[in-house]
Scaffold this active site. Structure first.
Site, PDB file in Angstrom:
ATOM      1  N   HIS A   1       0.855  -1.190   0.000  1.00 39.42           N
ATOM      2  CA  HIS A   1       0.000   0.000   0.000  1.00 39.42           C
ATOM      3  C   HIS A   1       0.890   1.238   0.000  1.00 39.42           C
ATOM      4  O   HIS A   1       2.117   1.143   0.073  1.00 39.42           O
ATOM      5  CB  HIS A   1      -0.981  -0.022   1.171  1.00 39.42           C
ATOM      6  CG  HIS A   1      -0.362   0.064   2.534  1.00 39.42           C
ATOM      7  ND1 HIS A   1       0.571  -0.834   3.011  1.00 39.42           N
ATOM      8  CD2 HIS A   1      -0.566   0.953   3.552  1.00 39.42           C
ATOM      9  CE1 HIS A   1       0.901  -0.512   4.248  1.00 39.42           C
ATOM     10  NE2 HIS A   1       0.234   0.571   4.593  1.00 39.42           N
TER      11      HIS A   1
ATOM     12  N   HIS B   1       1.291   3.858   2.043  1.00 43.37           N
ATOM     13  CA  HIS B   1       1.766   4.578   3.234  1.00 43.37           C
ATOM     14  C   HIS B   1       3.290   4.671   3.172  1.00 43.37           C
ATOM     15  O   HIS B   1       3.970   3.733   2.752  1.00 43.37           O
ATOM     16  CB  HIS B   1       1.339   3.860   4.525  1.00 43.37           C
ATOM     17  CG  HIS B   1      -0.062   4.200   4.940  1.00 43.37           C
ATOM     18  ND1 HIS B   1      -0.826   3.385   5.739  1.00 43.37           N
ATOM     19  CD2 HIS B   1      -0.838   5.288   4.660  1.00 43.37           C
ATOM     20  CE1 HIS B   1      -2.014   3.959   5.942  1.00 43.37           C
ATOM     21  NE2 HIS B   1      -2.036   5.104   5.292  1.00 43.37           N
TER      22      HIS B   1
ATOM     23  N   ASP C   1       5.740   4.425   5.179  1.00 39.65           N
ATOM     24  CA  ASP C   1       6.651   3.444   5.803  1.00 39.65           C
ATOM     25  C   ASP C   1       6.811   2.171   4.957  1.00 39.65           C
ATOM     26  O   ASP C   1       7.604   1.296   5.299  1.00 39.65           O
ATOM     27  CB  ASP C   1       6.223   3.105   7.245  1.00 39.65           C
ATOM     28  CG  ASP C   1       4.801   2.567   7.351  1.00 39.65           C
ATOM     29  OD1 ASP C   1       3.940   3.027   6.584  1.00 39.65           O
ATOM     30  OD2 ASP C   1       4.556   1.694   8.199  1.00 39.65           O
ATOM     31  N   HIS C   2       6.087   2.096   3.830  1.00 41.47           N
ATOM     32  CA  HIS C   2       6.201   0.923   2.958  1.00 41.47           C
ATOM     33  C   HIS C   2       6.759   1.253   1.581  1.00 41.47           C
ATOM     34  O   HIS C   2       7.045   0.354   0.798  1.00 41.47           O
ATOM     35  CB  HIS C   2       4.834   0.238   2.815  1.00 41.47           C
ATOM     36  CG  HIS C   2       4.334  -0.302   4.108  1.00 41.47           C
ATOM     37  ND1 HIS C   2       4.350  -1.643   4.414  1.00 41.47           N
ATOM     38  CD2 HIS C   2       3.853   0.337   5.212  1.00 41.47           C
ATOM     39  CE1 HIS C   2       3.883  -1.802   5.644  1.00 41.47           C
ATOM     40  NE2 HIS C   2       3.579  -0.619   6.146  1.00 41.47           N
TER      41      HIS C   2
ATOM     42  N   HIS D   1      -7.044  -2.512   5.825  1.00 40.20           N
ATOM     43  CA  HIS D   1      -6.300  -1.406   6.446  1.00 40.20           C
ATOM     44  C   HIS D   1      -7.133  -0.121   6.301  1.00 40.20           C
ATOM     45  O   HIS D   1      -8.219  -0.150   5.740  1.00 40.20           O
ATOM     46  CB  HIS D   1      -4.952  -1.302   5.723  1.00 40.20           C
ATOM     47  CG  HIS D   1      -3.921  -0.479   6.417  1.00 40.20           C
ATOM     48  ND1 HIS D   1      -3.842  -0.370   7.786  1.00 40.20           N
ATOM     49  CD2 HIS D   1      -2.891   0.281   5.929  1.00 40.20           C
ATOM     50  CE1 HIS D   1      -2.827   0.422   8.097  1.00 40.20           C
ATOM     51  NE2 HIS D   1      -2.244   0.835   6.996  1.00 40.20           N
TER      52      HIS D   1
ATOM     53  N   ASP E   1       0.073  -4.325   6.723  1.00 42.65           N
ATOM     54  CA  ASP E   1      -0.902  -3.573   7.510  1.00 42.65           C
ATOM     55  C   ASP E   1      -2.357  -4.001   7.270  1.00 42.65           C
ATOM     56  O   ASP E   1      -2.906  -3.848   6.174  1.00 42.65           O
ATOM     57  CB  ASP E   1      -0.765  -2.081   7.190  1.00 42.65           C
ATOM     58  CG  ASP E   1       0.628  -1.570   7.509  1.00 42.65           C
ATOM     59  OD1 ASP E   1       1.547  -2.404   7.613  1.00 42.65           O
ATOM     60  OD2 ASP E   1       0.810  -0.348   7.635  1.00 42.65           O
TER      61      ASP E   1
ATOM     62  N   HIS F   1       6.402  -5.292  12.115  1.00 43.22           N
ATOM     63  CA  HIS F   1       5.681  -4.020  12.090  1.00 43.22           C
ATOM     64  C   HIS F   1       5.253  -3.572  13.493  1.00 43.22           C
ATOM     65  O   HIS F   1       4.127  -3.126  13.718  1.00 43.22           O
ATOM     66  CB  HIS F   1       4.448  -4.154  11.159  1.00 43.22           C
ATOM     67  CG  HIS F   1       3.930  -2.850  10.633  1.00 43.22           C
ATOM     68  ND1 HIS F   1       2.971  -2.124  11.292  1.00 43.22           N
ATOM     69  CD2 HIS F   1       4.210  -2.155   9.510  1.00 43.22           C
ATOM     70  CE1 HIS F   1       2.685  -1.032  10.592  1.00 43.22           C
ATOM     71  NE2 HIS F   1       3.433  -1.029   9.503  1.00 43.22           N
TER      72      HIS F   1
HETATM   73 ZN   LIG Z   1       2.877   0.330   7.956  1.00 40.61          ZN
HETATM   74 ZN   LIG Z   2      -0.198   1.428   6.562  1.00 42.82          ZN
END
Ligand SMILES: [Zn+2]
Ligand SMILES: [Zn+2]
Length: 300
Positions: free
Chosen positions: A62, A64, A66-67, A142, A209, A266
């Site tokens: 996805h 976001h 942090d990915h 998510h 997530d 995570h």
């Molecule tokens: Zn994440």
């Molecule tokens: Zn996320």
């Protein structure tokens, strides 16, 4: 050893001194498959002693940060190493975002970037099909659209040793069996199905997530290794609000997953170390769930 799985980052949202953002590297017969690419991922690949250049297929769950924040840098490095192409499989919206970022950074790479995008689905679908393995995906639950992925070797037929001995098969017999699918021996016909058994291949699943969903079971069922997010220990309210899992939920569903080894990842930065997770797993008497840490490596 056919391959290995290396955890490159085990932190949610922000990195910590101990934990990088999300990234899991699967090295399989010389090929590098990367699942998510948080900030700092290419350096983690190097630190793990893996080859950045070999990274040929990237799976993004996805959008976001942090990915995905590590993606532009990784692409630039691959481009600087004259890699001809990279394949990226992602949730919808990545090509637009990457286009924007690369243009904004005034960077026009020569590397061919093949992006395939997918939307949410409650049914498993194939994203990559190779001679030896298949990568499948499914939608998760998510706060934004998010995909999980599973890598599975195709089953192979193995000869049954006793039957080979009993019939004293020659090299010519094996060649004929593989070519024609049967042989005639001592006046009888033997098919390849009678002389072999099907052996299932190695399966690895990555669940990033998500809040609770049955799609976890659909994707992860029967895996040898499952890397799954466990952002929280038991903070159900927070998990629901931010679309994440708790260890409590994983303990609840794991008997239905039929997975050999479960690795948690995570983690929220509220946990400086994962001791509380380990204590709870021990208390529950579960042997096949472990907490992940950066550079944890599973060979297969
Ligand atoms: Zn994440
Ligand atoms: Zn996320």
């Amino acid at each position: 050893m056919k391959g290995k799985i290396v955890l490159l980052g085990t932190s949610s949202a922000m990195p910590t001194p101990e934990r990088n953002n999300s990234g899991v590297y699967l090295l399989y017969m010389g090929r590098g498959l990367l699942f998510d690419c948080g900030e700092g991922t290419q350096r983690q690949i190097m630190k793990a002693g893996l080859s950045v250049y070999r990274t040929g297929d990237i799976f993004i769950s996805h959008l976001h940060t942090d990915h995905i924040l590590g993606l532009p840098g990784l692409i630039e490095t691959l481009d600087m190493h004259d890699k001809p192409q990279v394949n990226i499989y992602s949730i919808n919206g990545l090509s637009e975002l990457l286009d924007c970022v690369l243009k904004g950074m005034i960077y026009a790479p020569d590397i061919r970037i093949n992006i395939k995008e997918y939307g949410h689905s409650d049914n498993l679908f194939v994203v990559m099909e190779e001679e030896r393995f298949t990568v499948r995906s499914i939608g998760l639950n998510h706060v934004v659209e998010c995909l999980g992925y599973s890598f599975e070797e195709k089953p192979v037929r193995k000869f049954i040793r006793e039957k080979i001995k009993e019939l004293s098969l020659s090299d010519a017999d094996f060649i004929r069996l593989k070519k024609e699918g049967y042989i005639k021996k001592y006046g009888r016909v033997y098919t390849i199905e009678q002389l072999t058994i099907e052996k299932r291949g190695f399966k690895f699943t990555y669940i990033p997530d998500t809040y609770k969903t049955e799609n976890i079971v659909k994707l992860a069922y029967g895996s040898d290794v499952l890397v799954i997010e466990s952002t929280y220990l038991d903070e159900e309210e927070k998990a629901k609000q931010y679309g994440h899992l708790t260890l409590e939920y994983i303990l609840e569903i794991y008997p239905r997953l039929n997975v050999k080894k479960i690795i948690l990842t995570h983690f929220s930065r509220r946990y400086r170390d994962t001791g509380v997770f380990e204590e709870r797993i021990k208390q529950a008497g579960v042997k096949n769930i472990i907490t992940g840490r950066d550079f944890l490596t599973i060979e297969f």
